[in-house]
Write a protein that holds these residues in place. Sequence first.
Motif, short mmCIF file in Angstrom:
data_model
loop_
_atom_site.label_atom_id
_atom_site.label_comp_id
_atom_site.label_asym_id
_atom_site.label_seq_id
_atom_site.Cartn_x
_atom_site.Cartn_y
_atom_site.Cartn_z
N ASP A 9 45.12 51.44 39.14
CA ASP A 9 44.78 52.13 40.38
C ASP A 9 43.34 52.64 40.35
O ASP A 9 42.60 52.52 41.34
N MET A 30 40.92 49.63 40.53
CA MET A 30 40.90 49.03 41.86
C MET A 30 40.15 49.90 42.86
O MET A 30 39.40 49.38 43.71
N ARG A 31 40.30 51.21 42.78
CA ARG A 31 39.51 52.09 43.66
C ARG A 31 38.02 51.90 43.41
O ARG A 31 37.22 51.85 44.35
N HIS A 78 36.96 48.43 44.77
CA HIS A 78 36.88 48.46 46.24
C HIS A 78 35.61 49.17 46.68
O HIS A 78 34.89 48.72 47.57
N LYS A 79 35.32 50.29 46.03
CA LYS A 79 34.13 51.08 46.37
C LYS A 79 32.86 50.26 46.15
O LYS A 79 31.92 50.35 46.94
N LYS A 80 32.85 49.44 45.10
CA LYS A 80 31.68 48.63 44.79
C LYS A 80 31.72 47.24 45.44
O LYS A 80 30.86 46.41 45.18
N LYS A 81 32.77 47.05 46.30
CA LYS A 81 32.91 45.78 47.04
C LYS A 81 33.01 44.58 46.09
O LYS A 81 32.36 43.54 46.30
N VAL A 126 36.12 43.33 45.18
CA VAL A 126 37.50 42.83 45.33
C VAL A 126 37.47 41.55 46.17
O VAL A 126 36.78 41.49 47.18
#
Length: 264
Positions: A252, A255-256, A259-262, A264
């Motif tokens: 988790d 993945m956060r 996602h924040k760093k683009k 994914v």
Amino acid sequence: MRFVTTDHVALHYSDTGEKDKKVILGIPGIGGTSQFWHKMISLFNPIYRIILLDPRNQGQSERTDKGQRIARHAADVEELLASLNLHDVIGIGNSMGAANLWSYLDLYGKGRLCAMVDLDQSPKMIADTDWQYGFRDLSWMNYPDYLKRPFGKAFYAHIADEMFEAAKEEQEVFPYDARDNYKCLIDHAEQDWRDILKEMPVPMLVLAGKNSPFFDYHFTDAVKEINPDIETKVIDNCGHLIQAEQPEAMHDAVMRFLHKKKLV
């Protein structure tokens, strides 16, 4: 799977193999096993291709007296990624595995990485007047003999039975001898990666186990002082082997971050 390095050492790695996914490369710590990463594979694999590398003298890789240096371990990473023609890889290193990635960034700049995750590894192993967060009680006064002592249990929380049994079975077939890696441990202990942290060429996340028997989790605060752009998080009810003890919480948090760093 195996590949042979330029200094003629056969290293083992596993690979989920999907050609259309972004890649995560996982590296265990010294004496560690990739068997403790199996739950992590199942969590990340829906989105990512997962490669796990057994460092030299560990897991199913060759036992050798060659390359007992963190820099050689970093070269092993580069040679593996080059052999697979991989770029924009997310590197995740537990313990000395994180040091291997810092060394990689030191030698190659961004190289073939796009992000790095450190699992419970302080950037400096030996505490002194300007760094309080070394490995246990390791100091320049007791170094290097302190590193010959047994480290004791690395984990705090329960590790899933299937992973624990897989690690035990691997150890029976491919026994690990700490003496094989002692020179590498010395080299690891002598490093200070804080200069790399100051100007990280890729985004970085540091996860620390709140109950780690090896590192005071407050080292994450010191890392933020070095570089406020580095993301940090402390994982509750967790020791040193975050990927095995709290794989869901690790997933988790990572993945956060991704996602924040683009990524994914």
